[in-house]
Every structure is written in structure tokens, then in C-alpha cells.
Design a protein around this motif. Structure first.
Motif, PDB file in Angstrom:
ATOM      1  N   TRP A 189       0.793  -1.233   0.000  1.00  0.00           N
ATOM      2  CA  TRP A 189       0.000   0.000   0.000  1.00  0.00           C
ATOM      3  C   TRP A 189       0.828   1.287   0.000  1.00  0.00           C
ATOM      4  N   ARG A 190       2.141   1.209   0.098  1.00  0.00           N
ATOM      5  CA  ARG A 190       2.945   2.437   0.098  1.00  0.00           C
ATOM      6  C   ARG A 190       3.731   2.626  -1.189  1.00  0.00           C
ATOM      7  N   PHE A 191       4.450   1.591  -1.631  1.00  0.00           N
ATOM      8  CA  PHE A 191       5.321   1.725  -2.799  1.00  0.00           C
ATOM      9  C   PHE A 191       4.574   2.163  -4.065  1.00  0.00           C
ATOM     10  N   PRO A 192       3.417   1.563  -4.394  1.00  0.00           N
ATOM     11  CA  PRO A 192       2.738   1.996  -5.626  1.00  0.00           C
ATOM     12  C   PRO A 192       2.442   3.486  -5.652  1.00  0.00           C
ATOM     13  N   TYR A 193       1.938   4.010  -4.541  1.00  0.00           N
ATOM     14  CA  TYR A 193       1.567   5.422  -4.502  1.00  0.00           C
ATOM     15  C   TYR A 193       2.803   6.315  -4.513  1.00  0.00           C
ATOM     16  N   VAL A 194       3.855   5.933  -3.800  1.00  0.00           N
ATOM     17  CA  VAL A 194       5.096   6.715  -3.792  1.00  0.00           C
ATOM     18  C   VAL A 194       5.669   6.790  -5.205  1.00  0.00           C
ATOM     19  N   THR A 195       5.634   5.679  -5.921  1.00  0.00           N
ATOM     20  CA  THR A 195       6.113   5.668  -7.300  1.00  0.00           C
ATOM     21  C   THR A 195       5.292   6.603  -8.171  1.00  0.00           C
ATOM     22  N   TYR A 196       3.982   6.507  -8.036  1.00  0.00           N
ATOM     23  CA  TYR A 196       3.057   7.333  -8.833  1.00  0.00           C
ATOM     24  C   TYR A 196       3.277   8.823  -8.576  1.00  0.00           C
ATOM     25  N   GLU A 197       3.500   9.186  -7.318  1.00  0.00           N
ATOM     26  CA  GLU A 197       3.625  10.590  -6.935  1.00  0.00           C
ATOM     27  C   GLU A 197       4.997  11.181  -7.242  1.00  0.00           C
ATOM     28  N   ASN A 198       5.978  10.345  -7.542  1.00  0.00           N
ATOM     29  CA  ASN A 198       7.355  10.827  -7.667  1.00  0.00           C
ATOM     30  C   ASN A 198       7.994  10.476  -9.009  1.00  0.00           C
ATOM     31  N   ASP A 205       8.083  10.716 -15.768  1.00  0.00           N
ATOM     32  CA  ASP A 205       8.239  12.166 -15.713  1.00  0.00           C
ATOM     33  C   ASP A 205       9.719  12.423 -15.441  1.00  0.00           C
ATOM     34  N   TRP A 206      10.488  12.565 -16.509  1.00  0.00           N
ATOM     35  CA  TRP A 206      11.941  12.653 -16.359  1.00  0.00           C
ATOM     36  C   TRP A 206      12.357  13.901 -15.593  1.00  0.00           C
ATOM     37  N   GLY A 207      11.522  14.923 -15.608  1.00  0.00           N
ATOM     38  CA  GLY A 207      11.849  16.127 -14.862  1.00  0.00           C
ATOM     39  C   GLY A 207      11.906  15.897 -13.364  1.00  0.00           C
ATOM     40  N   ALA A 208      11.238  14.830 -12.903  1.00  0.00           N
ATOM     41  CA  ALA A 208      11.231  14.535 -11.465  1.00  0.00           C
ATOM     42  C   ALA A 208      12.620  14.172 -10.960  1.00  0.00           C
ATOM     43  N   LEU A 209      13.487  13.713 -11.850  1.00  0.00           N
ATOM     44  CA  LEU A 209      14.828  13.298 -11.424  1.00  0.00           C
ATOM     45  C   LEU A 209      15.677  14.469 -10.963  1.00  0.00           C
ATOM     46  N   VAL A 244      12.230  13.829  -4.651  1.00  0.00           N
ATOM     47  CA  VAL A 244      12.015  12.515  -5.258  1.00  0.00           C
ATOM     48  C   VAL A 244      13.108  11.543  -4.812  1.00  0.00           C
ATOM     49  N   TRP A 245      14.322  12.005  -4.765  1.00  0.00           N
ATOM     50  CA  TRP A 245      15.430  11.146  -4.329  1.00  0.00           C
ATOM     51  C   TRP A 245      15.311  10.810  -2.843  1.00  0.00           C
ATOM     52  N   ILE A 246      14.882  11.771  -2.055  1.00  0.00           N
ATOM     53  CA  ILE A 246      14.661  11.503  -0.629  1.00  0.00           C
ATOM     54  C   ILE A 246      13.570  10.450  -0.450  1.00  0.00           C
ATOM     55  N   ALA A 278      12.806   8.110  -2.573  1.00  0.00           N
ATOM     56  CA  ALA A 278      13.349   6.818  -3.018  1.00  0.00           C
ATOM     57  C   ALA A 278      14.158   6.162  -1.906  1.00  0.00           C
ATOM     58  N   TYR A 279      15.020   6.937  -1.265  1.00  0.00           N
ATOM     59  CA  TYR A 279      15.818   6.385  -0.173  1.00  0.00           C
ATOM     60  C   TYR A 279      14.929   6.021   1.012  1.00  0.00           C
ATOM     61  N   GLY A 280      13.932   6.838   1.280  1.00  0.00           N
ATOM     62  CA  GLY A 280      13.021   6.524   2.376  1.00  0.00           C
ATOM     63  C   GLY A 280      12.244   5.250   2.124  1.00  0.00           C
ATOM     64  N   GLN A 281      11.759   5.056   0.901  1.00  0.00           N
ATOM     65  CA  GLN A 281      11.002   3.857   0.576  1.00  0.00           C
ATOM     66  C   GLN A 281      11.862   2.602   0.707  1.00  0.00           C
ATOM     67  N   ILE A 282      13.069   2.646   0.168  1.00  0.00           N
ATOM     68  CA  ILE A 282      13.969   1.488   0.265  1.00  0.00           C
ATOM     69  C   ILE A 282      14.266   1.160   1.721  1.00  0.00           C
TER      70      ILE A 282
END
Length: 523
Positions: A38-47, A225-229, A234-236, A238-242
Motif C-alpha cells: 500500500w505504500r510503494f505503488p503510490y510513492v512511485t506514482y507521486e514521484n 516524468d523525467w523532470g522529477a529526477l 524525489v530522491w529523498i 526513493a531512499y526513504g522507501q527502500i
């Protein structure tokens, strides 16, 4: 080499897994939990959608796997639960281990409730008991939530029968499983539960892909959305999710690695666990957004209007999807059954940290240690989370124990091991002795430099936000009591427990970390 009591008399062998496969399944069972679904899918979508997978993979390689192997090294080398492992690393470090145990205690209190809810919803799925108003049913009818803690509303612990009794059943089953031991309890449940979980979830994903609108959901999820990089947030994320998805930093993997047999390939096992966990997350994202795409098309709305995470996804959005979908009972049983299984395997690992710590410190038998650790947790859980204000307490404790407590414990552990006690070479040598992956200077740099920076940023940002903005709209006194107060209590208790002497029958004196299962010296 003599044991820590100064003699070999009464030498006792630590419990161990039956083999590497058992350890891997148990470790994966711990890592794969509710957050994956329930967390990873939404984090991916939002970032950034598909673009998010790039920082996610980089975070896995530069932070997730390194700290996973760090936890393995602590447990594997020093052969103990977090308090014992940290004390064997250095006598003054024991309190850090107890803090990690305390965080597990806090998480177990509310995590058991979510497992109980998922189990009840598995049953509700057969008849779609939530009717046409899934949100109203969940909060008002099922939980009887009173909105306590917000806008001046008080906190009530009035017992809610349909919530409290299933929660009691979960605790009874949990404590019974833990009391049977590492091989009969932890291993047996994972050997059965994990294959069943993966089978159920594979069927769920396959079914979701057949729904009308599945492509719409997947396009919304993975269109990059390549601009998100270029966005630091977005990077924070990613590290938080992992970090949160791998069950690292709060004692679980330290405890499990302490049950590894000597001469085990811990690094190879770590790679399997890390990549299996991430693979499940991607699989979960595909299944969840296929279903959300179906809901969006059926409702004639955009995916962003139905996408959510956490309790809203599990107990509001998905019941709505189930009611609209063909073969709705099957979809409901697969989804909530998967949630239940994933929750159980993770919950067992969380409380095992507490049980193992009590057992190591006191020398009590496993059943007595389970009772000493589990009964207070069960009582607090039923009283606080089984009441009408349970969602408030759950939400606050979760936000503070996960985002502040776990990160603080992990930050302290890597900084102490690297810069204060200088033990990274010792830990690295322990893993390299029989590991298929040889750790070198790169791993030391990631642990000693990259991880403190990442964890420090995550910790500072979250504490700043909670101080300046509060959390969830709850009253300050609620946050002070169940958020900051619970963390402060864990710190005080951790220091107090570290000052207590170890029993003469404890693992400190009766188990030799330098002997294998046959009692032979390994160092």
C-alpha cells in the motif's frame, strides 16, 4: 577461547535456522509487509512514475543493500539480539540495541490491529459487507472511530467488539507461534506462508490485469516524468522507501542473522532478500494500479482521483473496486488474504526482536520470554487500538516510530560502528569469511559516509516538519503523548535496561559467539 563468563562450563548453543533457505524465506517474510502493497505503488506514482525506478534502484544499491548487510553482520558476528549484539560490539552501546527493541514493541502494538482488520475484511469480501459506502463502513460502522485527538476531541479507549476480539485472536496466535521457537514457529510459518502469499498475489495481479481500465492505471503509474529526477524530494522519497521496505535499522535483521549457522553465506542471502523484496514491490504496484485504473474508468474519473495509499487504499479504495469488479469475492479474498499473510510474517519478525532481547538478557526459557514480552504488548494493543480512538493512536505512533524512531536508531548504529567504535573491518571480515559477495572499501564508504548523510537528512526533515506543522491535524497534546512521548519513554527505558546487569544464566554468559553449533571454536 573462553566464553564471557570466563569458563566453558554450561556452554549453550544459540537457536538457529535449519538452513539457508529457511533464513531467506523468513527474512523475505519480514521485509515483505503491508508497506510493499500500500505504500510503494503510490510513492512511485507521486514521484515521477516510471522515472522513479531509477532513483529507487540507486537507493537500493547504495543504501538498502549496504545497511541490510550491516544488520546481517551485526547479528552474524556478535550472535545476539540487538542489545546483546551492540554490547558485544562495545559495552557502552547496549542502549542503542534496546532502543531498537523499543521501536519494535511500539510497532507491534498497532501492526497487530491492521492484521486483524485485514483478516476481518477477508471475511467481509465474501458478501461485500461494506455495502455502497466503503469509507463510512470502515470508519463509522466497523471501527466506530470517534475522530478522537483532532480539534479538541478527547481520546477514548471504549472497547469495540468487532475490532477488539479479532485483535485478541491475532495476539493469541502470534504468541503461540513465537513460543514454539525458531524452527517450529518462525521457520514453519514462513515455509508455508511465503509461497502461499506469492501465489495469491501472482493470481491477484494476473486477475487485475484482465480488468477493463488496467492499461489506464498502468500508464498513469509508469509513464515517466523525467523532470522529477532533478527534484531532490524525489530522491529523498526513493531512499526513504527502500529503507522502510527492507525491515532494516530496527533490529529485525540483526536478530534473524544471529540465528544463522556459522559458515553461512550471509552476503548472498542478503542479495536474494533485497532483490526479492523490491521485485514484490514492483509486482504490487502493477496489481494495485491495474485495479485503480479499473475503478477510475468505471467511475468516469482520472486515476489521480482514486489513487491513495495506506489505510485509504486498503480499506476504502479496494473494497470499492471489489464491489464493482467481476468475481468480486475472489478478488477480495486474494487481496485481503495477501495483506493478512504479509502482515503476519512481518508482525512475527517484529515481536521476535523483543522476545529474543528478553530471552538473551534474562536467560529465561522461550515460552517465559514470550509471555514477558508479548502479554504487555497485547494488553496495550487491545486497550488502545481496540478502542474507538484506536485509529488516532495507530496513526500517531506509526508516524513517529517509523519516520523518527527507526531512522534515529539506524543513524546511531552506523555512526557508532563506523566513527566511534571503528568496527566496520570486524563486521566486514565476518561476512567475507564465507560470503559469495566480497565486501570492500566501497561498502565501508556507503556505511560510514553515504548512509549517515541519507539517514541524517531523512531524520532532520521529518522532525522539522513535525515540529513546525504538527501531524495529521491532531492536537498538540496527542502528538506529545503518543508521538514524542512514546519515543522519549523508549529512550529512558533503553538506558535503564542497559544499566541492569545481565543474568548469570543469560546469553551474555552462557553463549559463546566464537563457537559453532558443534561447540567448536570458529575464531
Amino acid at each position: 577461547m573462553t566464553d564471557t563468563a570466563g569458563n566453558r562450563s554450561g556452554f549453550r548453543i544459540r537457536e538457529s535456522f535449519s538452513g539457508r533457505t529457511a533464513f531467506i524465506l523468513v527474512a523475505i517474510g519480514s521485509a515483505v509487509g503491508l508497506g510493499n502493497i500500500w505504500r510503494f505503488p503510490y510513492v512511485t506514482y507521486e514521484n515521477g512514475g516510471g522515472a522513479f525506478l531509477i532513483p529507487y534502484l540507486i537507493a537500493l544499491l547504495t543504501a538498502g543493500l549496504p545497511i541490510l548487510l550491516f544488520d546481517y553482520a551485526m547479528g552474524y558476528k556478535f550472535r545476539g539480539s540487538p542489545p546483546l549484539a551492540f554490547k558485544r560490539m562495545h559495552p557502552s552501546a547496549e542502549a542503542v540495541g534496546w532502543f531498537q527493541v523499543g521501536i519494535c514493541f511500539l510497532i507491534a502494538i498497532y501492526y497487530a490491529a491492521i492484521v486483524a482488520w485485514a483478516a476481518m475484511y477477508t471475511w467481509f469480501s465474501l458478501t461485500q459487507a461494506w455495502g455502497e459506502d466503503a469509507e463510512g463502513f470502515f470508519f463509522a460502522e466497523f471501527l466506530q472511530y470517534d475522530g478522537g485527538g483532532a480539534e479538541g476531541a478527547g481520546i477514548s479507549v471504549d472497547f469495540v467488539a468487532q475490532v477488539g476480539w479479532p485483535l485478541i485472536v491475532v495476539w493469541v496466535l502470534l504468541l503461540a507461534a513465537l513460543a514454539t521457537g525458531v524452527r517450529k514457529g518462525l521457520t514453519a510459518i514462513s515455509l508455508i506462508g511465503m509461497p502461499v502469499l506469492f501465489l495469491m498475489f501472482a493470481v491477484l495481479v494476473g486477475y487485475s490485469l484482465t480488468l477493463e481500465g488496467a492499461t489506464t492505471g498502468l500508464n498513469a503509474l509508469f509513464t515517466p516524468d523525467w523532470g522529477a529526477l532533478t527534484d531532490a524530494t524525489v530522491w529523498i522519497q526513493a531512499y526513504g522507501q527502500i529503507f522502510f521496505s527492507l525491515s532494516v535499522g530496527f533490529g529485525i535483521m540483526i536478530t534473524y542473522a544471529s540465528y544463522l549457522r556459522r559458515k553461512s553465506n550471509a552476503t548472498g542471502s542478503g542479495l536474494v532478500v533485497g532483490f526479492a523484496n523490491s521485485s514484490f514491490e514492483v509486482l504490487a504496484a502493477i496489481g494495485v494500479f491495474s485495479a485503480l485504473g479499473f475503478l477510475a474508468v468505471a467511475a468516469g474519473t482520472a486515476v489521480d482521483e482514486v489513487a491513495s495509499s495506506g489505510l485509504g487504499l486498503a480499506f476504502v479504495a479496494f473494497p470499492t473496486i471489489i464491489s464493482e469488479a467481476p468475481a468480486s469475492a475472489l478478488l477480495g479474498v486474494l487481496f485481503f488474504g495477501s495483506l493478512t499473510l504479509a502482515g503476519i510474517t512481518s508482525l512475527i519478525s517484529i515481536l521476535e526482536v523483543v522476545v529474543s532481547a528478553v530471552k538473551d538478557k534474562t536467560g529465561w526459557s522461550r515460552p517465559v520470554s514470550v509471555a514477558a514480552a508479548g502479554l504487555p504488548a497485547a494488553l496495550i494493543s487491545v486497550v488502545l487500538i481496540g478502542g474507538v480512538s484506536g485509529v488516532t493512536i495507530l496513526d500517531v505512533v506509526d508516524a513517529f516510530s517509523n519516520n523518527v524512531g527507526i531512522v534515529l536508531g539506524a543513524f546511531a548504529s552506523v555512526v557508532l560502528a563506523t566513527w566511534v567504535y571503528r568496527k566496520l573491518d570486524v563486521l566486514r571480515a565476518a561476512l567475507n569469511a564465507y560470503g559469495s559477495l566480497t565486501l570492500g572499501p566501497v561498502w565501508k564508504t556507503l556505511i560510514g559516509v553515504v548512509l549517515p548523510l541519507v539517514l541524517g537528512v531523512l531524520l532532520v526533515l521529518d522532525i522539522r516538519d513535525k515540529i513546525l506543522e504538527g501531524y495529521g491535524g491532531f492536537d498538540t497534546w496527542v502528538l506529545a503523548t503518543f508521538g514524542w512521548g512514546s519515543l522519549a519513554l523508549m529512550i529512558v527505558v533503553s538506558v535503564g535496561l542497559s544499566l541492569m546487569p545481565w543474568s548469570e544464566s543469560s546469553a551474555m554468559h552462557m553463549e559463546d559467539p566464537d563457537r559453532d553449533e558443534a561447540g567448536k571454536e570458529t575464531v
